[in-house]
Design a protein around this motif. Structure first.
Motif, mmCIF file in Angstrom:
data_model
loop_
_atom_site.group_PDB
_atom_site.id
_atom_site.type_symbol
_atom_site.label_atom_id
_atom_site.label_comp_id
_atom_site.label_asym_id
_atom_site.label_seq_id
_atom_site.Cartn_x
_atom_site.Cartn_y
_atom_site.Cartn_z
ATOM 1 N N GLN B 98 18.038 0.637 -2.555
ATOM 2 C CA GLN B 98 17.125 0.167 -1.508
ATOM 3 C C GLN B 98 17.313 0.977 -0.233
ATOM 4 O OE1 GLN B 98 15.041 -1.194 -3.443
ATOM 5 N NE2 GLN B 98 14.601 -3.024 -2.246
ATOM 6 N N ARG B 101 15.500 4.120 -0.732
ATOM 7 C CA ARG B 101 14.051 3.912 -0.601
ATOM 8 C C ARG B 101 13.633 3.843 0.870
ATOM 9 N NH1 ARG B 101 12.715 5.478 -5.055
ATOM 10 N NH2 ARG B 101 13.164 4.335 -6.947
ATOM 11 N N GLN B 105 10.577 8.404 1.610
ATOM 12 C CA GLN B 105 9.299 7.801 1.252
ATOM 13 C C GLN B 105 8.305 8.856 0.784
ATOM 14 O OE1 GLN B 105 7.686 5.035 0.610
ATOM 15 N NE2 GLN B 105 9.747 4.207 0.503
ATOM 16 N N GLU B 127 4.022 -4.676 3.447
ATOM 17 C CA GLU B 127 4.757 -4.869 2.190
ATOM 18 C C GLU B 127 6.194 -4.337 2.238
ATOM 19 O OE1 GLU B 127 3.204 -2.921 -1.317
ATOM 20 O OE2 GLU B 127 4.035 -4.485 -2.591
ATOM 21 N N PRO B 128 6.405 -3.083 2.660
ATOM 22 C CA PRO B 128 7.804 -2.611 2.715
ATOM 23 C C PRO B 128 8.662 -3.440 3.663
ATOM 24 C CG PRO B 128 6.292 -0.991 3.679
ATOM 25 C CD PRO B 128 5.463 -2.007 2.988
ATOM 26 N N ARG B 130 8.322 -6.698 4.261
ATOM 27 C CA ARG B 130 8.645 -7.971 3.619
ATOM 28 C C ARG B 130 9.746 -7.799 2.584
ATOM 29 N NH1 ARG B 130 4.968 -10.803 0.690
ATOM 30 N NH2 ARG B 130 3.674 -8.989 0.330
ATOM 31 N N VAL B 131 9.774 -6.609 1.939
ATOM 32 C CA VAL B 131 10.788 -6.378 0.909
ATOM 33 C C VAL B 131 12.134 -6.029 1.532
ATOM 34 C CG1 VAL B 131 11.465 -4.829 -0.971
ATOM 35 C CG2 VAL B 131 9.120 -5.705 -0.853
ATOM 36 N N HIS B 132 12.100 -5.137 2.530
ATOM 37 C CA HIS B 132 13.372 -4.619 3.047
ATOM 38 C C HIS B 132 13.908 -5.396 4.241
ATOM 39 C CE1 HIS B 132 13.684 -0.939 0.574
ATOM 40 N NE2 HIS B 132 12.380 -1.056 0.511
ATOM 41 N N ARG B 178 2.169 2.948 5.922
ATOM 42 C CA ARG B 178 3.029 2.178 5.027
ATOM 43 C C ARG B 178 4.323 2.944 4.725
ATOM 44 N NH1 ARG B 178 0.740 0.679 -0.821
ATOM 45 N NH2 ARG B 178 0.788 2.920 -0.977
ATOM 46 N N ALA B 179 4.178 4.266 4.529
ATOM 47 C CA ALA B 179 5.365 5.071 4.233
ATOM 48 C C ALA B 179 6.315 5.114 5.431
ATOM 49 C CB ALA B 179 4.949 6.486 3.827
ATOM 50 N N LEU B 182 9.406 1.810 7.227
ATOM 51 C CA LEU B 182 10.856 1.599 7.195
ATOM 52 C C LEU B 182 11.605 2.691 7.936
ATOM 53 C CD1 LEU B 182 10.911 0.557 3.471
ATOM 54 C CD2 LEU B 182 11.126 -0.952 5.443
#
Lengths: 303, 330
Positions: B98, B101, B105, B127-128, B130-132, B178-179, B182
């Protein structure tokens, strides 16, 4: 937001439709297809009749175990539009309450079959390899039995009751959804947005349930609406055979089974429950066909 | 910047050594493996310095996409290793994966396909996060999404739109936002402009250039278009049949290409003044001789030695080298 969007653009092109407008567009397309509209309206009407059965029925008490010896097997007439049965109960009331049973049982059975079938298909399609083989071979085994036969066997095994019949139908029905979802997911899996999600580190279960399943659902909805009729028919068949609903439940198949004994002398007893089944199954089939045409881009004419 | 020699102690940003990815060819009823296709066949590639951009050129089918997938750990390599900041990507699991990731990207070629058609722009960009960063409060997440959209030249209002309501260029901006969500250090750009209209391509390239300077990103830019690589990159590698055939500073490679394949790629760039399509420089098809140069059957300058011996890299000085027997002569 949608209201301002509508106000700002009185004639939006097909690309600029907000979600609410797209749903309205779908409804309009459904109504434009005359057969689907008939199906949809009939389904809606049946649902309303079922919902308001206690209000609409002339003798709500007759739905279950009332007995009126003086009114046995009366032909249709004023007060009893569908006639009465061998215990003097109003058949119109019983058929109306039967709609409640059939629609509710159909919905529960389909929902349960979806709840089993969709996740299995999604996992098989996304995981591939061993899990795919395991799930799909088991699915093939279940599918190799005719649904009605399998449902009959399961229902007989579980014991005779309406609940068990519904469970039996769900247990024999899920493989259809597993197959559809798996086929969808296998093709969706190769789409770049799935690869993008993986590159972002999105866990597999999230990819399956947030990206793949929602995108795979359109053909499943069509199939489910088509199946609704078949499920109701199967439930009627199981009840007719005595392994579904039990007296005094006014289930349509069970009514026909009882009415069978009076078939030659009292035509109305089997006719009206039969017509109810026919109408319901036909309505769901028309609706399902219409949904298929709307959700299939090739027949809809736009994405 | 000052030149960085081979003796530096810090690990390179990216170091790829002998990377191979072979796919089995299965035929017949029993699905027996009849042979192997070498999509990536021993690639070496080093990006020394952070903040630079490295190009990877090659025609379709040259193994670029497989190379990226292997690079990002989306598919395991057959052999070789990929090291980001000195750490081997292979075998990364759980929290380490993770973290990887978050730092590395990718921006995909086809922005339409790279976005879930049922998700709004805001949800896609979030989305990224919410995941990370699952504990990030909803309001802060929204603010970050708005900030990201502005960073790529969109408006915060675009968050409510669906991909099909946007233009191709706007969609690519969403994919870039999006990329960047993070705050990665390294971006792989897989043909970031080839799906776009020519007029939009320049805007996206300028955005990428701008983002690199502002955020100190390191790029690996994959493209079949040497003009795009020329615009964005300092160094480039040229790939043919899963191998690097030439690499060096972009200006040098473009001015004095040493490999016949690179020359053909440069000659294939459309030019306005010619008024006609460029002459094809390579012959079509042909099977590569075993043990010889893979380009030999198509190469206009092939000699007898080319079908016998696989050429080694020949150093042309200034960090420029090519894998041709006649590098610098032809």
């Amino acid at each position: 937001m949608s209201s301002t969007a509508k106000a700002a653009s009185p004639a939006p092109g097909p690309r600029a439709l907000p979600a609410a407008a797209r749903r309205a567009e779908g409804l309009r397309l459904l109504l434009r297809n005359p057969l689907a509209a008939v199906g949809g309206v009939t389904v809606l009407l049946l649902a309303l009749l079922a919902l308001f059965a206690p209000v609409l029925a002339p003798a709500p008490g007759d739905a279950f175990s009332a007995v009126h010896p003086a009114q046995q097997l009366l032909p249709p007439g004023p007060g009893h539009p569908f006639g009465t049965d061998e215990l003097g109960r109003d058949l119109f009331t019983r058929v109306l309450y039967g709609a409640r049973i059939s629609l509710a049982a159909g919905a529960v059975a389909i929902a349960a079959a979806l709840a089993i079938g969709v996740p299995l298909g999604a996992v098989a399609g996304y995981a591939g390899g061993f899990w795919d083989e395991l799930i799909m071979r088991f699915t093939d085994v279940v599918l190799s039995f005719p649904s009605l036969l399998l449902a009959t066997a399961i229902a007989a095994m579980l014991g005779h009751s309406l609940t068990n019949a519904v469970a039996a139908i769900a247990l024999s029905w899920w493989p259809w959804y597993t197959r559809i979802v798996r086929a969808q997911v296998v093709s969706l899996r190769e789409r770049p947005f799935v690869e993008a999600a993986r590159a972002l580190g999105v866990p597999g279960w999230r990819i399956v349930f947030e990206h793949l399943v929602p995108n795979a659902l359109a053909p499943v909805i069509v199939q489910a609406s088509l199946d609704f009729g078949s499920v109701i028919l199967t439930l009627a068949a199981l009840s007719f055979l005595g392994i579904g609903a039990q007296p005094p439940q006014p289930e349509w198949g069970l009514l026909i089974n009882t009415g069978r004994n009076f078939f030659l002398t009292n035509w109305w007893y089997v006719t009206f429950p039969g017509l109810a089944i026919f109408l319901t199954v036909a309505a769901f089939n028309l609706l399902g066909d219409g949904l298929r045409e709307i959700l299939d881009p090739r027949t809809r004419g736009r994405v | 910047m000052t030149g960085v020699g081979a003796l530096q102690t810090e690990a390179a940003v990216l170091e790829v050594r002998g990377l191979k990815k072979h796919f089995p060819v299965r035929t017949g009823l029993l699905r027996r493996v009849r042979g192997w296709i070498a999509a990536v066949d021993g690639v070496d590639l080093v990006i020394e310095r952070a903040g630079t951009a490295h190009g990877l050129a090659g025609e379709s089918g040259s193994g670029k996409t497989t190379f990226i997938r292997t690079l990002l750990g989306l598919t395991p390599p057959t052999a070789g290793e990929v090291r980001f900041w000195g750490r081997d990507v292979r075998g990364l699991r759980g929290a380490d994966l993770q973290a990887f990731r978050r730092r590395v990207q990718i921006v995909f070629q086809d922005p339409t396909g790279a976005l879930d058609p049922r998700w709004t722009v805001g949800r896609a960009v979030a989305e990224p996060l919410r995941v990370h960063r699952p504990d990030l409060p909803e309001a802060e997440r929204r603010a970050r999404v708005a900030e990201l959209l502005e960073q790529v030249g969109l408006l915060p209002e675009h968050a409510r739109r669906y991909p099909h309501e946007l233009s191709g260029g706007q969609r690519q901006r969403v994919v870039i936002a999006r990329a960047l969500a993070l705050e990665p250090k390294f971006l792989v750009l897989d043909e970031p402009t080839s799906a776009l209209d020519v007029s939009v391509q320049a805007q996206i390239l300028n955005l990428l250039q701008d983002l690199r300077e502002r955020l100190g990103l390191t790029y690996l830019l994959i493209s079949h278009d040497l003009a795009v690589i020329d615009f964005l990159c300092e160094r480039t590698s040229v790939m043919y049949r899963g191998r690097i055939v030439e690499e060096g500073p972009v200006a040098r490679v473009l001015a004095r290409p040493a490999h016949p394949y690179t020359k053909a790629l440069i000659a294939s760039l459309p030019r306005m003044e010619a008024g006609r399509l460029p002459e094809p420089q390579l012959k079509a098809g042909g099977t590569a001789p075993a043990g010889g140069c893979p380009l030999a059957p198509r190469c206009p300058a092939a000699q007898a030695v080319c079908t016998r011996e696989d050429p080694p890299f020949i150093d042309l000085g200034g960090g420029h080298r090519a894998r041709c027997h006649f590098a610098g002569e032809v």
